[in-house]
Design a protein around this motif. Structure first.
Motif, mmCIF file in Angstrom:
data_model
loop_
_atom_site.group_PDB
_atom_site.id
_atom_site.type_symbol
_atom_site.label_atom_id
_atom_site.label_comp_id
_atom_site.label_asym_id
_atom_site.label_seq_id
_atom_site.Cartn_x
_atom_site.Cartn_y
_atom_site.Cartn_z
ATOM 1 N N GLY A 47 2.850 -15.276 -2.635
ATOM 2 C CA GLY A 47 3.414 -15.906 -3.823
ATOM 3 C C GLY A 47 4.197 -14.960 -4.698
ATOM 4 O O GLY A 47 4.219 -15.102 -5.925
ATOM 5 N N GLY A 48 4.842 -13.963 -4.102
ATOM 6 C CA GLY A 48 5.659 -13.029 -4.853
ATOM 7 C C GLY A 48 4.887 -11.960 -5.603
ATOM 8 O O GLY A 48 5.459 -11.242 -6.419
ATOM 9 N N ALA A 49 3.593 -11.855 -5.321
ATOM 10 C CA ALA A 49 2.770 -10.852 -6.010
ATOM 11 C C ALA A 49 1.874 -10.133 -5.008
ATOM 12 O O ALA A 49 1.570 -10.645 -3.922
ATOM 13 C CB ALA A 49 1.919 -11.520 -7.085
ATOM 14 N N LEU A 50 1.448 -8.959 -5.394
ATOM 15 C CA LEU A 50 0.551 -8.177 -4.553
ATOM 16 C C LEU A 50 -0.787 -8.903 -4.388
ATOM 17 O O LEU A 50 -1.399 -9.316 -5.369
ATOM 18 C CB LEU A 50 0.319 -6.799 -5.181
ATOM 19 N N GLU A 51 -1.222 -9.077 -3.153
ATOM 20 C CA GLU A 51 -2.515 -9.693 -2.898
ATOM 21 C C GLU A 51 -3.557 -8.669 -2.456
ATOM 22 O O GLU A 51 -4.724 -8.743 -2.843
ATOM 23 C CB GLU A 51 -2.396 -10.773 -1.820
ATOM 24 N N HIS A 52 -3.137 -7.689 -1.647
ATOM 25 C CA HIS A 52 -4.099 -6.713 -1.155
ATOM 26 C C HIS A 52 -3.369 -5.422 -0.818
ATOM 27 O O HIS A 52 -2.288 -5.439 -0.227
ATOM 28 C CB HIS A 52 -4.798 -7.252 0.094
ATOM 29 N N ALA A 53 -3.964 -4.317 -1.208
ATOM 30 C CA ALA A 53 -3.429 -3.003 -0.849
ATOM 31 C C ALA A 53 -4.593 -2.120 -0.409
ATOM 32 O O ALA A 53 -5.677 -2.170 -1.002
ATOM 33 C CB ALA A 53 -2.704 -2.362 -2.032
ATOM 34 N N GLU A 54 -4.367 -1.379 0.623
ATOM 35 C CA GLU A 54 -5.448 -0.545 1.139
ATOM 36 C C GLU A 54 -4.903 0.804 1.596
ATOM 37 O O GLU A 54 -3.856 0.871 2.251
ATOM 38 C CB GLU A 54 -6.123 -1.245 2.329
ATOM 39 N N ARG A 55 -5.597 1.834 1.226
ATOM 40 C CA ARG A 55 -5.264 3.179 1.690
ATOM 41 C C ARG A 55 -6.509 3.804 2.290
ATOM 42 O O ARG A 55 -7.601 3.714 1.708
ATOM 43 C CB ARG A 55 -4.756 4.057 0.552
ATOM 44 N N SER A 56 -6.367 4.401 3.449
ATOM 45 C CA SER A 56 -7.515 5.048 4.082
ATOM 46 C C SER A 56 -7.114 6.416 4.603
ATOM 47 O O SER A 56 -5.989 6.617 5.066
ATOM 48 C CB SER A 56 -8.059 4.186 5.230
ATOM 49 N N GLU A 57 -8.047 7.332 4.483
ATOM 50 C CA GLU A 57 -7.885 8.685 5.015
ATOM 51 C C GLU A 57 -9.214 9.098 5.617
ATOM 52 O O GLU A 57 -10.277 8.780 5.063
ATOM 53 C CB GLU A 57 -7.479 9.676 3.934
ATOM 54 N N GLY A 58 -9.162 9.769 6.721
ATOM 55 C CA GLY A 58 -10.420 10.204 7.310
ATOM 56 C C GLY A 58 -10.233 11.008 8.566
ATOM 57 O O GLY A 58 -9.157 11.025 9.170
ATOM 58 N N THR A 59 -11.294 11.685 8.929
ATOM 59 C CA THR A 59 -11.335 12.464 10.160
ATOM 60 C C THR A 59 -12.512 11.986 10.990
ATOM 61 O O THR A 59 -13.648 11.966 10.514
ATOM 62 C CB THR A 59 -11.494 13.966 9.855
ATOM 63 N N ASP A 60 -12.230 11.563 12.204
ATOM 64 C CA ASP A 60 -13.267 11.123 13.129
ATOM 65 C C ASP A 60 -13.351 12.110 14.272
ATOM 66 O O ASP A 60 -12.328 12.580 14.793
ATOM 67 C CB ASP A 60 -12.948 9.730 13.674
ATOM 68 N N LEU A 61 -14.576 12.427 14.674
ATOM 69 C CA LEU A 61 -14.757 13.401 15.733
ATOM 70 C C LEU A 61 -15.799 12.933 16.733
ATOM 71 O O LEU A 61 -16.774 12.272 16.385
ATOM 72 C CB LEU A 61 -15.136 14.773 15.166
ATOM 73 N N GLY A 62 -15.544 13.245 17.993
ATOM 74 C CA GLY A 62 -16.461 12.891 19.055
ATOM 75 C C GLY A 62 -16.747 14.090 19.937
ATOM 76 O O GLY A 62 -15.855 14.903 20.217
ATOM 77 N N LEU A 63 -17.996 14.204 20.363
ATOM 78 C CA LEU A 63 -18.412 15.313 21.214
ATOM 79 C C LEU A 63 -19.115 14.754 22.447
ATOM 80 O O LEU A 63 -20.030 13.936 22.333
ATOM 81 C CB LEU A 63 -19.368 16.250 20.461
ATOM 82 N N ARG A 64 -18.669 15.185 23.627
ATOM 83 C CA ARG A 64 -19.321 14.821 24.885
ATOM 84 C C ARG A 64 -19.871 16.096 25.515
ATOM 85 O O ARG A 64 -19.142 17.073 25.692
ATOM 86 C CB ARG A 64 -18.331 14.147 25.827
ATOM 87 N N VAL A 65 -21.152 16.090 25.840
ATOM 88 C CA VAL A 65 -21.780 17.270 26.438
ATOM 89 C C VAL A 65 -22.295 16.926 27.834
ATOM 90 O O VAL A 65 -22.603 15.773 28.146
ATOM 91 C CB VAL A 65 -22.941 17.803 25.570
#
Length: 448
Positions: free
Chosen positions: A40-58
């Motif tokens: 409707g000509g206006a902001l409905e939703h805004a999202e900002r994300s930052e992150g670090t994901d890490l995986g370890l296989r042994v």
């Protein structure tokens, strides 16, 4: 002090060795994204994300375990390694698990030529909102559009780094920029919807927000008055927007994991016809500015251009190390993974041989049948290839579109369908899957 993905991955390997692992690999994904939605000509939703994901296989011999986290503090890395080693001790042995041998690893790659990340400054949230507003306004300006249910714009970057105790270490950055719109026409029970969107690596390649909105609106209006088609056997033309789904079924059936399980309708078809004799399906992970491009796979093996199908003949399976070992074959360099799971076979950029006719030519030649522009749901038997999907689009008579249709089902057998496809010449070259509109004669339609 903030560590880079490369530094975190090597820290993970160090603590894994200290915890008692025989071998290990680590993947670290550092990313950020901004998305904006308007209504409707206006902001409905805004999202900002930052992150670090890490995986370890042994690995402990042929036993392995995987742990993941979004916390890169040293004490967390140590706890991850200790937990992973403890889990591996309790895991069953897998004779096909293990890292790549050193002579299998990629040793040199040209990351610059792939152009995976846009060097231009990131767009502001205000610029994204303006794109979304422009898209919505363009859709609403189309006569017959009653509302826009979704107008959005987004931008994201992420940096991936993979390291392993076999000596491999490598990473790359990737960016993405997108605009999308879903428009609705009609009212009440006569409402119809359609969409348009574009996603690119480089902002400068993105189609205009106005064009995207206008296209979504025009498509929605074209769906007004849709009704069920006839029931019977008719030719079906899969529009270029959705035709790649057919090739996706072939890729799923030629995936090494499915072949190793014996759960594929292609399992006995290596070296046999899978497509018409004049068509080839080429995988090329080295196309610049394309989302499916990458210099190496998730096990440190070099990616390569290969013909999955050449002149109609199925050449080979899509393999990672594990599925290749199960089938006594070499990996094709197609391992993909996230931070919380093991590698698995996946395809990169694909292109199907284009035809010498336009979509309009195929419509003219098909006579009476169905042009499919949207599909919902699916019932695919992985062992037999029996195919059934809900579809909507347009009815064609005497080579001319007469009216929109919906609430119908198209059915056939994928093995037979794919060997009878007739391609148009309208594939978009900037997509990761470059597949033109595809005509298949004699499919079963269930409508009225």
């Amino acid at each position: 002090m903030t560590c880079s993905p490369e530094e975190i991955s090597h820290h993970l390997l160090d603590v894994a060795r200290k915890a008692g692992a025989d071998a290990a690999d680590a993947i670290v994904i550092d990313g950020s994204s901004v998305s904006v939605e308007v209504r409707g000509g206006a902001l409905e939703h805004a999202e900002r994300s930052e992150g670090t994901d890490l995986g370890l296989r042994v690995f402990l011999g042929k036993r392995s375990a995987i742990v993941s986290s979004s916390d890169s503090r040293p004490e967390t890395l140590r706890a991850m390694a200790e937990r992973a080693v403890a889990m591996a001790r309790e895991a069953p042995e897998d004779p096909f698990s293990g890292l790549a041998d050193k002579d299998q690893l990629v040793t040199d790659w040209d990351i610059e030529s792939l152009e995976l990340s846009d060097p231009a400054p990131a767009p502001s949230a205000e610029a994204l909102m303006q794109d979304a507003l422009t898209t919505e306004a363009a859709a609403l300006a189309v006569a017959g559009v009653t509302q826009v249910s979704d107008a959005a714009a987004s931008y994201g970057t992420h940096h991936v780094h993979l390291a392993a105790t076999n000596g491999f270490t490598g990473g790359y950055a990737r960016s993405s920029r997108s605009v999308s719109c879903v428009a609705i026409s009609g009212e009440g029970t006569g409402m119809e919807r359609d969409y348009e969107g574009d996603s690119r690596t480089f902002q400068s390649d993105l189609r205009s927000a106005e064009e995207i909105g206008r296209t979504a609106g025009e498509r929605a209006v074209q769906q007004v008055g849709a009704r069920k088609p006839e029931t019977g056997s008719f030719p079906v033309l899969f529009d270029e927007r959705i035709s790649s789904s057919l090739i996706g079924h072939l890729l799923a059936a030629s995936n090494g994991a499915a072949i190793a399980r014996g759960a594929s309708w292609l399992k006995d078809c290596l070296g046999q016809d899978a497509l018409p004799a004049h068509l080839s399906l080429i995988e090329d992970p080295h196309r610049p500015r394309i989302s499916g491009s990458r210099p190496f796979d998730a096990e440190g093996l070099p990616t390569q251009r290969r013909a999955i199908v050449e002149n109609g003949v199925l050449n080979g399976w899509t393999l990672d190390l594990s599925s290749g070992r199960k089938l006594d074959m070499a990996s094709t360099g197609n391992a993909a993974r996230g931070v919380s799971g093991p590698p698995s076979p996946s395809n990169w950029n694909l292109s199907l041989t284009q035809g010498d006719q336009s979509r309009a030519d195929l419509l003219r030649d098909m006579g009476t049948g169905l042009l499919v522009t949207s599909m919902i749901g699916s019932t695919i038997n992985p062992n037999t290839g029996d195919y059934s999907r809900g579809a909507s689009g347009f009815w064609v008579e005497n080579g001319e579109i007469t009216h929109p249709v919906n609430e119908c089902t198209i059915a056939g057998n994928l093995r037979d369908m794919l060997r009878r496809i007739i391609p148009a010449n309208d594939a978009r070259p900037y997509l990761s899957r470059v597949v033109p509109s595809l005509l298949i004669e004699g499919m079963t339609l269930a409508g009225n």
